[in-house]
Write an enzyme that holds these catalytic residues in place. Structure first.
Site, PDB file in Angstrom:
ATOM      1  N   GLY A  61       4.625  10.786   0.781  1.00 42.69           N
ATOM      2  CA  GLY A  61       4.007   9.641   0.127  1.00 42.69           C
ATOM      3  C   GLY A  61       2.493   9.662   0.238  1.00 42.69           C
ATOM      4  O   GLY A  61       1.900  10.499   0.933  1.00 42.69           O
ATOM      5  N   VAL A  81       0.375   7.575   1.705  1.00 44.34           N
ATOM      6  CA  VAL A  81      -0.137   7.352   3.055  1.00 44.34           C
ATOM      7  C   VAL A  81       0.276   8.485   3.978  1.00 44.34           C
ATOM      8  O   VAL A  81      -0.508   8.922   4.837  1.00 44.34           O
ATOM      9  CB  VAL A  81       0.340   5.993   3.600  1.00 44.34           C
ATOM     10  N   ARG A 122      15.490  13.784  -1.454  1.00 43.63           N
ATOM     11  CA  ARG A 122      14.874  14.316  -2.658  1.00 43.63           C
ATOM     12  C   ARG A 122      13.611  15.138  -2.367  1.00 43.63           C
ATOM     13  O   ARG A 122      13.159  15.890  -3.231  1.00 43.63           O
ATOM     14  CB  ARG A 122      14.545  13.196  -3.652  1.00 43.63           C
ATOM     15  N   CYS A 127      -3.226  -3.534   5.494  1.00 47.99           N
ATOM     16  CA  CYS A 127      -4.525  -2.896   5.243  1.00 47.99           C
ATOM     17  C   CYS A 127      -5.653  -3.912   5.124  1.00 47.99           C
ATOM     18  O   CYS A 127      -6.758  -3.707   5.653  1.00 47.99           O
ATOM     19  CB  CYS A 127      -4.450  -2.024   3.988  1.00 47.99           C
ATOM     20  N   ARG A 166      -5.037  -8.237  -7.055  1.00 44.86           N
ATOM     21  CA  ARG A 166      -5.018  -6.810  -7.407  1.00 44.86           C
ATOM     22  C   ARG A 166      -6.028  -6.580  -8.521  1.00 44.86           C
ATOM     23  O   ARG A 166      -6.032  -7.311  -9.527  1.00 44.86           O
ATOM     24  CB  ARG A 166      -3.626  -6.386  -7.874  1.00 44.86           C
ATOM     25  N   HIS A 216     -10.250  -1.474  -0.747  1.00 43.57           N
ATOM     26  CA  HIS A 216     -10.119  -2.918  -0.902  1.00 43.57           C
ATOM     27  C   HIS A 216     -11.446  -3.596  -0.575  1.00 43.57           C
ATOM     28  O   HIS A 216     -12.150  -3.191   0.357  1.00 43.57           O
ATOM     29  CB  HIS A 216      -9.059  -3.480   0.052  1.00 43.57           C
ATOM     30  N   ASN A 272      -8.439   1.634   1.804  1.00 43.85           N
ATOM     31  CA  ASN A 272      -7.143   1.087   2.196  1.00 43.85           C
ATOM     32  C   ASN A 272      -6.139   2.135   2.644  1.00 43.85           C
ATOM     33  O   ASN A 272      -5.251   1.842   3.442  1.00 43.85           O
ATOM     34  CB  ASN A 272      -6.540   0.270   1.045  1.00 43.85           C
TER      35      ASN A 272
END
Length: 339
Positions: free
Chosen positions: A14, A16, A41, A132, A238, A245, A318
């Site tokens: 992923g 992060v 997967r 975050c 957002r 951020h 972030n």
């Protein structure tokens, strides 16, 4: 020889998780064995770490044998299931999800703010990484809180799409291209168009009218500061930014702090860089925070509507300080003091 340990990265494929690998390498974390774990997967894929290719292995109940530190970034459900399994196998877990943050037996840690709380990890073998937005806010507010005791925080966030994941990054990129070429934009990740727009909606809405993201900032701030009396209110938004951020923060303090005193405190605070020269149009920008670990603080000024108030503009990456770097910093303290 420097102390080494065996490290697992859960959710390694992923956004992060891959950032964790980058940060581990950049900070020369002393790894003896690196184990990359993910769902079925992703098994068999290869990820690079320090110039070497490592194969992704299956996250299952037998994946943590011999692991000393497990860095989790695989979502709340996976953390709820596998953190106890990893802890039972002897690993100390640093979890980036929201699954354990408000558990009274799990420390919630920002290393620049409350590193001493890591000592409580033994109750469950888990240390939680905060949200975050909470992390960068408290890195900036800690020196001010120590000096003058913050009594109230009003924060509005302007959060990058990378906080939602790779699909959101793609959605902003694709929507921008479609709209600039006169074509309609499809919405799959967010309920409304994010390109050239702002959505005052992060996570689900709760019965009190706040979103879950907003209440995370409220509850996590009180837990990390160890003070339930602090008034905290948040509005999380957002925005069409890929990384970093930004936050507009207003605080009230028990003791008066001038803007100049605040600048001096922040200039000497760990993890902070003051960018506050409005005469030369210098202030924290998302594009400047992206790709590094410092929390940028600027637009520091007294709130003229109250006796003891300050306004600040705070920006941080972030995916790095808001997630991966904070987790690795916790792991560094664990290795140094508790292994």
């Amino acid at each position: 020889m420097a102390k080494q340990c065996n490290v697992a990265v859960v959710g390694a494929t992923g956004a992060v998780g891959q950032q964790m690998l980058e940060v581990l390498a950049e900070r020369n974390f002393p790894i003896k064995e690196l184990r990359l774990l993910a769902s079925e997967r992703s098994v068999g894929k290869f990820l690079e770490y320090n110039g070497e290719q490592h194969m992704v292995q299956l996250l299952d109940k037998d994946a943590f044998e011999g692991i000393d530190i497990a860095l989790f970034s695989a979502g709340g459900a996976r953390s709820e299931e596998f953190c106890p399994i990893a802890a039972a196998a002897g690993a100390i877990c640093v979890d980036n999800s929201s699954a354990w943050r408000m558990d009274p037996e799990v420390p919630l840690v920002v290393p620049e703010v409350n590193p001493q709380d890591i000592a409580q990890y033994g109750k469950k073998g888990i240390i939680a990484n905060p949200n975050c937005s909470t992390i960068q806010m408290l890195v900036a507010l800690k020196p001010l809180h120590d000096a003058a005791k913050i009594t109230r925080i009003v924060v509005s966030t302007y959060q990058a799409v990378s906080g939602t994941g790779r699909n959101a990054i793609d959605e902003l990129r694709i929507q921008s291209g479609e709209l600039l070429n006169g074509r309609p934009a499809d919405c799959e990740v967010y309920p409304h168009q994010i390109a050239f727009n702002c959505l005052p909606h992060i996570d689900v809405f709760l019965d009190n009218g706040y979103t879950k993201e907003e209440m995370k900032m409220v509850n996590e701030t009180r837990k990390i500061f160890g003070d339930d009396s602090i008034g905290v209110t948040a509005t999380t938004v957002r925005v069409p930014v890929f990384y970093s951020h930004s936050e507009s923060i207003n605080i009230e303090t028990e003791k008066k702090l001038s803007a100049e005193q605040a600048r001096e405190l922040l200039a000497n605070a760990p993890g902070v860089r003051v960018v506050d020269d409005v005469a030369n149009l210098e202030y924290p920008l998302a594009v400047d925070a992206a790709g590094q670990d410092l929390t940028l603080v600027g637009r520091i000024r007294e709130d003229e509507s109250i006796a003891n108030g300050l306004n600040l503009w705070v920006v941080a990456d972030n995916l790095r300080k808001g997630a991966a770097t904070n987790a690795v910093q916790i792991a560094e303290i664990v290795l140094e003091k508790y292994l």
